[in-house]
Design a protein around this motif. Sequence first.
Motif: not given
Lengths: 223, 223
Positions: B20-23, B132-135, B140-145, B160-163
Amino acid sequence: MRERPSRLALYTVDAVLVTAMGSELAILLGRNSSDRERWSLPWRIPQTGETLDAAAATTARDALGELPSWMEQIGAFGDGKRHPSEADVSVAYVGLIPHQTASPRDGHTWFPVANPPLLAPRQRAMVDGATKTLQSSLDQAPIAFRLLPATFTLSELQQMYELLLGKRLHKASFRRALQAAWLVEPMDEWRSEGRGRPAQLFRYLPKKKRRPHRGVRFDFLYP
Amino acid sequence: MRERPSRLALYTVDAVLVTAMGSELAILLGRNSSDRERWSLPWRIPQTGETLDAAAATTARDALGELPSWMEQIGAFGDGKRHPSEADVSVAYVGLIPHQTASPRDGHTWFPVANPPLLAPRQRAMVDGATKTLQSSLDQAPIAFRLLPATFTLSELQQMYELLLGKRLHKASFRRALQAAWLVEPMDEWRSEGRGRPAQLFRYLPKKKRRPHRGVRFDFLYP
DNA sequence: TGACTTTAGTCACACAAAGTGACTAATTCG
DNA sequence: CGAATTAGTCACTTTGTGTGACTAAAGTCA
Protein backbone atom coordinates in the motif's frame (compact mmCIF):
# COMPACT_ATOMS: atom_id res chain seq x y z
CA MET A 1 -4.89 -40.23 -19.63
CA ARG A 2 -2.88 -41.00 -22.69
CA GLU A 3 0.23 -42.77 -23.78
CA ARG A 4 3.22 -43.07 -21.48
CA PRO A 5 4.50 -39.57 -20.72
CA SER A 6 7.68 -38.42 -22.37
CA ARG A 7 10.52 -37.00 -20.30
CA LEU A 8 9.79 -33.56 -21.62
CA ALA A 9 6.36 -33.42 -20.04
CA LEU A 10 6.97 -30.88 -17.32
CA TYR A 11 3.34 -30.33 -16.52
CA THR A 12 -0.03 -31.99 -16.90
CA VAL A 13 -3.63 -30.89 -16.73
CA ASP A 14 -5.78 -32.99 -14.38
CA ALA A 15 -9.55 -32.97 -14.02
CA VAL A 16 -11.62 -33.59 -10.91
CA LEU A 17 -15.01 -34.45 -12.39
CA VAL A 18 -17.78 -34.27 -9.84
CA THR A 19 -21.35 -35.50 -9.91
CA ALA A 20 -24.05 -36.13 -7.34
CA MET A 21 -24.85 -39.77 -6.72
CA GLY A 22 -27.78 -40.21 -4.42
CA SER A 23 -26.85 -38.54 -1.18
CA GLU A 24 -23.18 -38.01 -1.83
CA LEU A 25 -20.77 -36.43 -4.26
CA ALA A 26 -18.72 -38.68 -6.50
CA ILE A 27 -15.59 -38.19 -8.58
CA LEU A 28 -14.51 -39.95 -11.72
CA LEU A 29 -11.35 -42.04 -11.59
CA GLY A 30 -9.67 -44.17 -14.21
CA ARG A 31 -7.25 -47.06 -13.91
CA ASN A 32 -3.66 -45.98 -13.73
CA SER A 33 -1.93 -46.77 -17.00
CA SER A 34 1.31 -48.01 -15.43
CA ASP A 35 -0.24 -49.88 -12.48
CA ARG A 36 -3.68 -51.22 -13.36
CA GLU A 37 -4.42 -51.94 -9.70
CA ARG A 38 -4.40 -48.26 -8.82
CA TRP A 39 -6.62 -45.37 -9.76
CA SER A 40 -5.97 -41.84 -10.86
CA LEU A 41 -7.72 -38.67 -11.96
CA PRO A 42 -8.04 -38.18 -15.69
CA TRP A 43 -5.07 -36.17 -16.92
CA ARG A 44 -3.40 -35.04 -20.09
CA ILE A 45 -0.24 -33.47 -21.42
CA PRO A 46 -1.32 -30.35 -23.30
CA GLN A 47 -0.31 -30.00 -26.92
CA THR A 48 1.84 -27.01 -27.70
CA GLY A 49 -0.45 -24.09 -28.42
CA GLU A 50 -3.37 -25.67 -26.56
CA THR A 51 -4.74 -23.45 -23.80
CA LEU A 52 -5.11 -24.83 -20.30
CA ASP A 53 -8.89 -24.52 -20.42
CA ALA A 54 -9.00 -26.41 -23.71
CA ALA A 55 -6.76 -29.13 -22.36
CA ALA A 56 -9.02 -29.53 -19.35
CA ALA A 57 -12.10 -29.79 -21.55
CA THR A 58 -10.43 -32.42 -23.71
CA THR A 59 -9.35 -34.37 -20.64
CA ALA A 60 -12.93 -34.44 -19.44
CA ARG A 61 -14.34 -35.42 -22.80
CA ASP A 62 -11.82 -38.24 -23.20
CA ALA A 63 -12.77 -39.73 -19.86
CA LEU A 64 -16.47 -39.14 -20.00
CA GLY A 65 -17.61 -38.74 -23.57
CA GLU A 66 -19.20 -35.40 -22.84
CA LEU A 67 -18.24 -31.96 -21.66
CA PRO A 68 -18.85 -30.86 -18.06
CA SER A 69 -21.68 -28.38 -17.54
CA TRP A 70 -19.27 -26.13 -15.66
CA MET A 71 -15.55 -26.06 -15.24
CA GLU A 72 -13.02 -23.97 -13.37
CA GLN A 73 -9.34 -24.06 -12.62
CA ILE A 74 -8.37 -24.92 -9.06
CA GLY A 75 -4.70 -24.12 -9.26
CA ALA A 76 -1.29 -25.62 -9.86
CA PHE A 77 -0.08 -28.45 -7.65
CA GLY A 78 3.57 -29.26 -7.38
CA ASP A 79 4.51 -30.34 -3.91
CA GLY A 80 3.58 -33.98 -3.67
CA LYS A 81 6.25 -35.88 -5.50
CA ARG A 82 4.21 -38.68 -6.99
CA HIS A 83 2.06 -38.32 -10.03
CA PRO A 84 1.14 -40.90 -12.69
CA SER A 85 3.14 -38.85 -15.16
CA GLU A 86 6.54 -37.66 -14.13
CA ALA A 87 5.44 -34.07 -14.40
CA ASP A 88 6.74 -31.65 -11.78
CA VAL A 89 3.52 -29.71 -11.79
CA SER A 90 -0.11 -30.41 -12.52
CA VAL A 91 -2.77 -27.82 -13.20
CA ALA A 92 -6.06 -29.01 -11.72
CA TYR A 93 -9.61 -28.26 -12.83
CA VAL A 94 -13.00 -29.05 -11.27
CA GLY A 95 -15.81 -29.98 -13.59
CA LEU A 96 -19.46 -30.66 -12.87
CA ILE A 97 -21.54 -33.41 -14.47
CA PRO A 98 -25.32 -32.86 -14.34
CA HIS A 99 -26.60 -36.21 -13.02
CA GLN A 100 -25.29 -39.12 -14.96
CA THR A 101 -26.43 -38.63 -18.47
CA ALA A 102 -23.17 -39.90 -19.81
CA SER A 103 -21.62 -43.27 -19.06
CA PRO A 104 -17.90 -43.07 -18.34
CA ARG A 105 -15.46 -44.44 -20.90
CA ASP A 106 -13.98 -47.86 -20.39
CA GLY A 107 -11.88 -48.24 -17.27
CA HIS A 108 -13.44 -45.26 -15.54
CA THR A 109 -15.75 -45.37 -12.53
CA TRP A 110 -17.42 -43.03 -10.07
CA PHE A 111 -16.18 -43.13 -6.49
CA PRO A 112 -17.64 -41.40 -3.43
CA VAL A 113 -15.61 -38.26 -2.89
CA ALA A 114 -15.58 -38.85 0.85
CA ASN A 115 -14.17 -42.31 0.48
CA PRO A 116 -11.95 -42.66 -2.60
CA PRO A 117 -9.41 -45.41 -3.24
CA LEU A 118 -5.75 -44.72 -2.65
CA LEU A 119 -4.55 -41.87 -4.85
CA ALA A 120 -1.20 -40.29 -5.51
CA PRO A 121 -0.69 -37.55 -2.88
CA ARG A 122 -0.80 -34.78 -5.42
CA GLN A 123 -4.11 -35.98 -6.81
CA ARG A 124 -5.43 -36.43 -3.30
CA ALA A 125 -4.67 -32.73 -2.75
CA MET A 126 -6.49 -31.83 -5.95
CA VAL A 127 -9.62 -33.64 -4.83
CA ASP A 128 -9.52 -31.75 -1.55
CA GLY A 129 -8.96 -28.53 -3.45
CA ALA A 130 -11.92 -29.32 -5.67
CA THR A 131 -14.40 -29.65 -2.82
CA LYS A 132 -12.99 -26.52 -1.24
CA THR A 133 -13.37 -24.60 -4.50
CA LEU A 134 -16.92 -25.83 -4.92
CA GLN A 135 -17.92 -24.79 -1.42
CA SER A 136 -16.35 -21.37 -1.65
CA SER A 137 -17.79 -20.44 -5.02
CA LEU A 138 -21.17 -21.94 -4.22
CA ASP A 139 -22.79 -18.55 -3.97
CA GLN A 140 -20.83 -16.95 -6.79
CA ALA A 141 -21.36 -19.55 -9.49
CA PRO A 142 -24.26 -21.84 -10.40
CA ILE A 143 -22.62 -24.91 -8.87
CA ALA A 144 -25.77 -26.53 -7.51
CA PHE A 145 -27.68 -25.87 -10.72
CA ARG A 146 -25.03 -27.44 -12.89
CA LEU A 147 -25.27 -30.65 -10.89
CA LEU A 148 -29.03 -30.85 -11.38
CA PRO A 149 -31.04 -31.44 -14.54
CA ALA A 150 -32.44 -28.38 -16.30
CA THR A 151 -35.65 -28.51 -14.29
CA PHE A 152 -35.84 -29.49 -10.66
CA THR A 153 -37.93 -29.10 -7.56
CA LEU A 154 -36.96 -26.79 -4.73
CA SER A 155 -36.52 -29.77 -2.45
CA GLU A 156 -34.03 -31.25 -4.87
CA LEU A 157 -32.21 -27.94 -5.02
CA GLN A 158 -32.12 -27.71 -1.24
CA GLN A 159 -30.78 -31.26 -0.97
CA MET A 160 -28.06 -30.35 -3.44
CA TYR A 161 -27.04 -27.35 -1.37
CA GLU A 162 -27.06 -29.51 1.76
CA LEU A 163 -24.85 -32.02 0.01
CA LEU A 164 -22.39 -29.36 -1.11
CA LEU A 165 -22.30 -27.55 2.20
CA GLY A 166 -22.32 -30.69 4.29
CA LYS A 167 -25.04 -29.44 6.59
CA ARG A 168 -28.79 -29.29 6.84
CA LEU A 169 -30.69 -26.17 5.88
CA HIS A 170 -34.02 -24.90 7.13
CA LYS A 171 -36.70 -25.04 4.45
CA ALA A 172 -38.30 -21.66 5.06
CA SER A 173 -34.96 -19.86 5.26
CA PHE A 174 -33.67 -21.58 2.17
CA ARG A 175 -36.64 -20.53 0.10
CA ARG A 176 -36.61 -17.00 1.44
CA ALA A 177 -32.95 -16.58 0.50
CA LEU A 178 -33.62 -18.10 -2.89
CA GLN A 179 -36.37 -15.61 -3.56
CA ALA A 180 -34.20 -12.71 -2.53
CA ALA A 181 -31.49 -13.83 -4.92
CA TRP A 182 -33.71 -14.20 -8.01
CA LEU A 183 -31.89 -17.34 -9.00
CA VAL A 184 -34.81 -19.46 -10.01
CA GLU A 185 -37.97 -19.30 -12.10
CA PRO A 186 -41.14 -21.38 -11.61
CA MET A 187 -42.49 -23.39 -14.52
CA ASP A 188 -46.02 -24.51 -15.20
CA GLU A 189 -45.21 -28.09 -14.38
CA TRP A 190 -45.57 -30.20 -11.32
CA ARG A 191 -44.02 -33.56 -10.52
CA SER A 192 -45.55 -36.17 -8.27
CA GLU A 193 -42.76 -38.09 -6.56
CA GLY A 194 -44.68 -41.04 -5.14
CA ARG A 195 -45.73 -40.08 -1.67
CA GLY A 196 -46.82 -36.54 -0.85
CA ARG A 197 -48.02 -33.42 -2.55
CA PRO A 198 -46.62 -32.84 -6.04
CA ALA A 199 -43.76 -30.35 -6.25
CA GLN A 200 -43.57 -27.48 -8.69
CA LEU A 201 -40.69 -27.57 -11.14
CA PHE A 202 -38.26 -24.69 -11.42
CA ARG A 203 -35.38 -23.79 -13.64
CA TYR A 204 -32.23 -21.75 -13.20
CA LEU A 205 -32.98 -18.18 -14.17
CA PRO A 206 -30.82 -17.08 -17.11
CA LYS A 207 -28.70 -14.13 -16.09
CA LYS A 208 -30.32 -11.61 -18.42
CA LYS A 209 -33.63 -11.71 -16.60
CA ARG A 210 -32.15 -11.43 -13.15
CA ARG A 211 -32.66 -8.21 -11.22
CA PRO A 212 -29.70 -6.80 -9.34
CA HIS A 213 -29.30 -8.72 -6.12
CA ARG A 214 -26.93 -9.15 -3.23
CA GLY A 215 -24.88 -12.30 -3.04
CA VAL A 216 -26.73 -15.22 -1.54
CA ARG A 217 -25.87 -16.38 1.94
CA PHE A 218 -26.86 -19.90 2.78
CA ASP A 219 -25.27 -19.71 6.17
CA PHE A 220 -28.23 -20.79 8.16
CA LEU A 221 -28.16 -24.03 9.96
CA TYR A 222 -30.76 -26.51 11.05
CA PRO A 223 -30.92 -27.05 14.86
CA MET B 1 14.00 -12.89 -13.10
CA ARG B 2 17.08 -14.76 -14.08
CA GLU B 3 19.25 -15.62 -17.05
CA ARG B 4 17.73 -16.05 -20.48
CA PRO B 5 15.30 -18.97 -20.35
CA SER B 6 16.30 -22.23 -21.92
CA ARG B 7 14.02 -23.94 -24.42
CA LEU B 8 13.15 -26.57 -21.86
CA ALA B 9 11.51 -24.10 -19.53
CA LEU B 10 7.91 -25.09 -19.96
CA TYR B 11 6.63 -23.16 -17.00
CA THR B 12 7.58 -20.29 -14.76
CA VAL B 13 6.53 -19.01 -11.36
CA ASP B 14 5.58 -15.32 -11.33
CA ALA B 15 4.97 -13.10 -8.30
CA VAL B 16 2.57 -10.19 -7.97
CA LEU B 17 3.99 -8.33 -4.98
CA VAL B 18 1.55 -5.84 -3.54
CA THR B 19 2.00 -3.04 -1.06
CA ALA B 20 0.00 0.00 0.00
CA MET B 21 1.48 3.32 -1.07
CA GLY B 22 -0.42 6.22 0.34
CA SER B 23 -3.96 5.91 -0.90
CA GLU B 24 -3.41 3.24 -3.51
CA LEU B 25 -2.08 -0.25 -3.98
CA ALA B 26 1.19 -0.74 -5.80
CA ILE B 27 2.88 -3.70 -7.45
CA LEU B 28 6.55 -4.38 -7.94
CA LEU B 29 7.87 -4.57 -11.50
CA GLY B 30 11.36 -5.10 -12.83
CA ARG B 31 12.92 -4.22 -16.15
CA ASN B 32 12.45 -6.90 -18.74
CA SER B 33 15.73 -8.68 -19.33
CA SER B 34 15.38 -8.87 -23.12
CA ASP B 35 13.86 -5.44 -23.69
CA ARG B 36 15.07 -2.96 -21.07
CA GLU B 37 12.38 -0.46 -22.07
CA ARG B 38 9.61 -2.73 -20.88
CA TRP B 39 8.58 -4.00 -17.49
CA SER B 40 7.57 -7.35 -16.14
CA LEU B 41 6.58 -9.13 -12.96
CA PRO B 42 9.38 -10.91 -11.12
CA TRP B 43 9.52 -14.50 -12.32
CA ARG B 44 11.64 -17.60 -12.07
CA ILE B 45 12.13 -21.02 -13.56
CA PRO B 46 11.88 -23.47 -10.66
CA GLN B 47 14.75 -25.82 -10.04
CA THR B 48 13.91 -29.49 -10.28
CA GLY B 49 12.70 -30.60 -6.88
CA GLU B 50 11.82 -27.08 -5.80
CA THR B 51 8.19 -26.75 -4.74
CA LEU B 52 6.01 -24.06 -6.29
CA ASP B 53 5.63 -22.26 -2.97
CA ALA B 54 9.37 -22.25 -2.47
CA ALA B 55 9.98 -20.95 -5.97
CA ALA B 56 7.50 -18.14 -5.37
CA ALA B 57 9.21 -17.21 -2.12
CA THR B 58 12.58 -17.16 -3.80
CA THR B 59 11.23 -15.04 -6.64
CA ALA B 60 9.97 -12.51 -4.13
CA ARG B 61 13.18 -12.47 -2.15
CA ASP B 62 15.29 -12.00 -5.26
CA ALA B 63 13.28 -8.97 -6.31
CA LEU B 64 12.78 -7.43 -2.92
CA GLY B 65 15.41 -8.61 -0.52
CA GLU B 66 12.80 -9.84 1.92
CA LEU B 67 9.99 -12.33 2.13
CA PRO B 68 6.35 -11.22 1.80
CA SER B 69 4.31 -11.24 4.98
CA TRP B 70 1.70 -13.39 3.24
CA MET B 71 1.63 -15.30 0.01
CA GLU B 72 -0.87 -17.37 -1.90
CA GLN B 73 -1.12 -19.01 -5.26
CA ILE B 74 -3.52 -17.38 -7.73
CA GLY B 75 -3.49 -20.08 -10.36
CA ALA B 76 -1.89 -21.14 -13.61
CA PHE B 77 -2.03 -18.84 -16.61
CA GLY B 78 -1.49 -20.17 -20.07
CA ASP B 79 -3.72 -18.44 -22.55
CA GLY B 80 -1.99 -15.20 -23.40
CA LYS B 81 0.82 -16.11 -25.74
CA ARG B 82 3.45 -13.61 -24.70
CA HIS B 83 5.59 -13.97 -21.64
CA PRO B 84 9.13 -12.72 -21.00
CA SER B 85 10.18 -16.35 -20.92
CA GLU B 86 8.96 -18.64 -23.63
CA ALA B 87 7.10 -20.74 -21.09
CA ASP B 88 3.69 -22.07 -22.10
CA VAL B 89 2.37 -21.69 -18.60
CA SER B 90 3.06 -19.49 -15.62
CA VAL B 91 1.97 -20.16 -12.08
CA ALA B 92 1.15 -16.87 -10.39
CA TYR B 93 1.36 -15.93 -6.71
CA VAL B 94 0.23 -12.84 -4.81
CA GLY B 95 2.43 -11.61 -2.03
CA LEU B 96 1.90 -8.82 0.48
CA ILE B 97 4.58 -6.39 1.64
CA PRO B 98 3.84 -4.67 4.97
CA HIS B 99 4.51 -1.02 4.18
CA GLN B 100 7.81 -0.44 2.57
CA THR B 101 10.35 -1.69 5.00
CA ALA B 102 12.46 -3.13 2.23
CA SER B 103 13.84 -1.24 -0.72
CA PRO B 104 13.46 -3.11 -4.02
CA ARG B 105 16.53 -4.57 -5.68
CA ASP B 106 18.16 -2.71 -8.53
CA GLY B 107 15.96 -2.27 -11.58
CA HIS B 108 12.76 -2.80 -9.66
CA THR B 109 10.14 -0.16 -8.88
CA TRP B 110 6.66 0.13 -7.41
CA PHE B 111 3.86 1.07 -9.81
CA PRO B 112 0.26 1.95 -8.97
CA VAL B 113 -1.77 -1.19 -9.54
CA ALA B 114 -4.53 0.84 -11.18
CA ASN B 115 -2.16 2.37 -13.66
CA PRO B 116 0.74 0.08 -14.53
CA PRO B 117 3.03 0.36 -17.55
CA LEU B 118 2.45 -1.91 -20.53
CA LEU B 119 2.76 -5.55 -19.53
CA ALA B 120 2.69 -8.83 -21.42
CA PRO B 121 -0.96 -9.93 -21.66
CA ARG B 122 -0.43 -12.96 -19.48
CA GLN B 123 1.14 -10.86 -16.73
CA ARG B 124 -1.61 -8.29 -17.09
CA ALA B 125 -4.08 -11.12 -16.38
CA MET B 126 -2.09 -12.14 -13.33
CA VAL B 127 -2.26 -8.64 -11.90
CA ASP B 128 -6.02 -8.63 -12.39
CA GLY B 129 -6.20 -12.06 -10.80
CA ALA B 130 -4.17 -10.83 -7.86
CA THR B 131 -6.53 -8.01 -6.98
CA LYS B 132 -9.49 -10.33 -7.43
CA THR B 133 -7.89 -12.90 -5.13
CA LEU B 134 -7.15 -10.25 -2.52
CA GLN B 135 -10.70 -8.96 -2.54
CA SER B 136 -12.29 -12.36 -2.36
CA SER B 137 -10.15 -13.70 0.48
CA LEU B 138 -10.26 -10.43 2.36
CA ASP B 139 -12.50 -11.89 5.05
CA GLN B 140 -10.89 -15.32 5.08
CA ALA B 141 -7.26 -14.32 5.42
CA PRO B 142 -5.48 -11.48 7.23
CA ILE B 143 -4.88 -9.50 4.04
CA ALA B 144 -5.37 -6.04 5.50
CA PHE B 145 -3.25 -6.85 8.54
CA ARG B 146 -0.34 -8.10 6.45
CA LEU B 147 -0.23 -4.80 4.61
CA LEU B 148 -0.03 -2.84 7.85
CA PRO B 149 2.72 -2.67 10.44
CA ALA B 150 2.36 -4.88 13.50
CA THR B 151 0.51 -2.17 15.41
CA PHE B 152 -1.95 0.20 13.85
CA THR B 153 -4.91 2.40 14.64
CA LEU B 154 -8.45 1.41 13.75
CA SER B 155 -8.64 4.32 11.33
CA GLU B 156 -5.60 2.98 9.50
CA LEU B 157 -7.16 -0.45 9.39
CA GLN B 158 -10.40 0.95 8.05
CA GLN B 159 -8.54 2.90 5.36
CA MET B 160 -6.78 -0.30 4.34
CA TYR B 161 -10.07 -2.12 3.97
CA GLU B 162 -11.44 0.79 1.98
CA LEU B 163 -8.42 0.65 -0.27
CA LEU B 164 -8.77 -3.07 -0.84
CA LEU B 165 -12.51 -2.99 -1.36
CA GLY B 166 -12.48 0.18 -3.39
CA LYS B 167 -15.30 1.75 -1.44
CA ARG B 168 -15.90 3.80 1.68
CA LEU B 169 -17.01 2.17 4.91
CA HIS B 170 -19.02 3.60 7.75
CA LYS B 171 -16.98 3.98 10.91
CA ALA B 172 -19.50 2.67 13.41
CA SER B 173 -20.40 -0.35 11.28
CA PHE B 174 -16.77 -1.14 10.62
CA ARG B 175 -15.91 -1.19 14.28
CA ARG B 176 -18.98 -3.17 15.23
CA ALA B 177 -18.14 -5.87 12.68
CA LEU B 178 -14.54 -5.87 13.84
CA GLN B 179 -15.61 -6.47 17.42
CA ALA B 180 -17.92 -9.29 16.41
CA ALA B 181 -15.08 -10.98 14.55
CA TRP B 182 -12.50 -10.84 17.38
CA LEU B 183 -9.76 -10.00 14.93
CA VAL B 184 -8.02 -7.33 16.87
CA GLU B 185 -6.64 -6.63 20.33
CA PRO B 186 -6.16 -3.21 21.94
CA MET B 187 -2.75 -2.28 23.29
CA ASP B 188 -1.85 0.13 26.06
CA GLU B 189 -0.46 2.64 23.62
CA TRP B 190 -1.83 5.69 21.94
CA ARG B 191 -0.50 7.61 19.00
CA SER B 192 -1.03 11.30 18.41
CA GLU B 193 -1.15 11.99 14.68
CA GLY B 194 -0.87 15.76 14.61
CA ARG B 195 -4.37 17.12 14.63
CA GLY B 196 -7.10 15.46 16.68
CA ARG B 197 -7.52 13.10 19.58
CA PRO B 198 -4.80 10.44 19.87
CA ALA B 199 -5.78 7.01 18.55
CA GLN B 200 -5.37 3.77 20.44
CA LEU B 201 -3.05 1.22 18.89
CA PHE B 202 -4.21 -2.30 18.12
CA ARG B 203 -2.66 -5.47 16.87
CA TYR B 204 -3.89 -8.46 14.93
CA LEU B 205 -5.15 -11.04 17.37
CA PRO B 206 -3.17 -14.31 17.08
CA LYS B 207 -5.51 -17.14 16.18
CA LYS B 208 -5.09 -19.05 19.45
CA LYS B 209 -6.77 -16.39 21.50
CA ARG B 210 -9.68 -15.88 19.15
CA ARG B 211 -13.10 -17.09 20.18
CA PRO B 212 -15.13 -18.89 17.58
CA HIS B 213 -16.74 -16.35 15.28
CA ARG B 214 -18.65 -16.10 12.08
CA GLY B 215 -16.89 -14.81 9.01
CA VAL B 216 -16.67 -11.07 8.85
CA ARG B 217 -18.81 -9.20 6.40
CA PHE B 218 -17.60 -5.77 5.47
CA ASP B 219 -20.35 -5.33 2.95
CA PHE B 220 -21.71 -2.14 4.25
CA LEU B 221 -21.37 0.96 2.22
CA TYR B 222 -21.07 4.62 2.96
CA PRO B 223 -23.97 6.75 1.62
C1' DT C 1 -7.20 31.59 27.60
C1' DG C 2 -11.00 30.09 25.16
C1' DA C 3 -13.58 29.31 20.90
C1' DC C 4 -12.92 26.49 16.80
C1' DT C 5 -11.23 22.64 14.17
C1' DT C 6 -9.88 18.00 13.70
C1' DT C 7 -9.67 13.18 14.49
C1' DA C 8 -11.13 9.21 17.73
C1' DG C 9 -14.51 6.67 19.65
C1' DT C 10 -19.48 5.44 21.08
C1' DC C 11 -24.57 5.29 21.20
C1' DA C 12 -29.17 4.57 19.95
C1' DC C 13 -32.70 3.90 16.90
C1' DA C 14 -34.82 2.33 12.62
C1' DC C 15 -34.85 -1.09 9.50
C1' DA C 16 -33.63 -5.47 7.22
C1' DA C 17 -32.38 -10.16 7.36
C1' DA C 18 -32.04 -14.75 9.54
C1' DG C 19 -33.62 -18.57 12.75
C1' DT C 20 -37.48 -21.15 13.90
C1' DG C 21 -41.85 -23.70 14.72
C1' DA C 22 -46.28 -24.19 13.40
C1' DC C 23 -49.51 -24.12 10.14
C1' DT C 24 -52.12 -25.34 5.46
C1' DA C 25 -52.20 -28.10 0.94
C1' DA C 26 -52.15 -31.99 -1.97
C1' DT C 27 -51.09 -36.33 -2.69
C1' DT C 28 -50.55 -41.92 -1.66
C1' DC C 29 -51.27 -45.94 1.30
C1' DG C 30 -53.99 -49.15 3.80
C1' DC D 1 -62.06 -42.54 5.03
C1' DG D 2 -58.03 -41.37 8.09
C1' DA D 3 -53.08 -41.59 8.71
C1' DA D 4 -48.77 -40.63 6.68
C1' DT D 5 -45.87 -38.00 3.67
C1' DT D 6 -44.00 -34.32 1.10
C1' DA D 7 -44.74 -29.33 -0.55
C1' DG D 8 -45.28 -24.82 0.44
C1' DT D 9 -46.21 -20.61 3.47
C1' DC D 10 -46.72 -17.66 7.61
C1' DA D 11 -45.76 -15.13 11.61
C1' DC D 12 -42.98 -14.26 15.35
C1' DT D 13 -38.49 -13.68 17.54
C1' DT D 14 -33.77 -12.73 17.43
C1' DT D 15 -29.88 -10.89 15.30
C1' DG D 16 -27.38 -7.90 12.27
C1' DT D 17 -26.78 -3.42 9.41
C1' DG D 18 -27.25 1.45 7.98
C1' DT D 19 -27.02 5.77 9.80
C1' DG D 20 -26.70 10.22 12.15
C1' DA D 21 -25.72 12.31 16.15
C1' DC D 22 -23.26 12.50 20.07
C1' DT D 23 -18.99 12.76 23.47
C1' DA D 24 -13.71 12.93 24.02
C1' DA D 25 -9.17 14.64 23.47
C1' DA D 26 -6.01 16.70 21.14
C1' DG D 27 -4.08 21.06 18.17
C1' DT D 28 -4.68 26.02 16.19
C1' DC D 29 -5.12 30.64 16.42
C1' DA D 30 -7.04 35.04 17.71
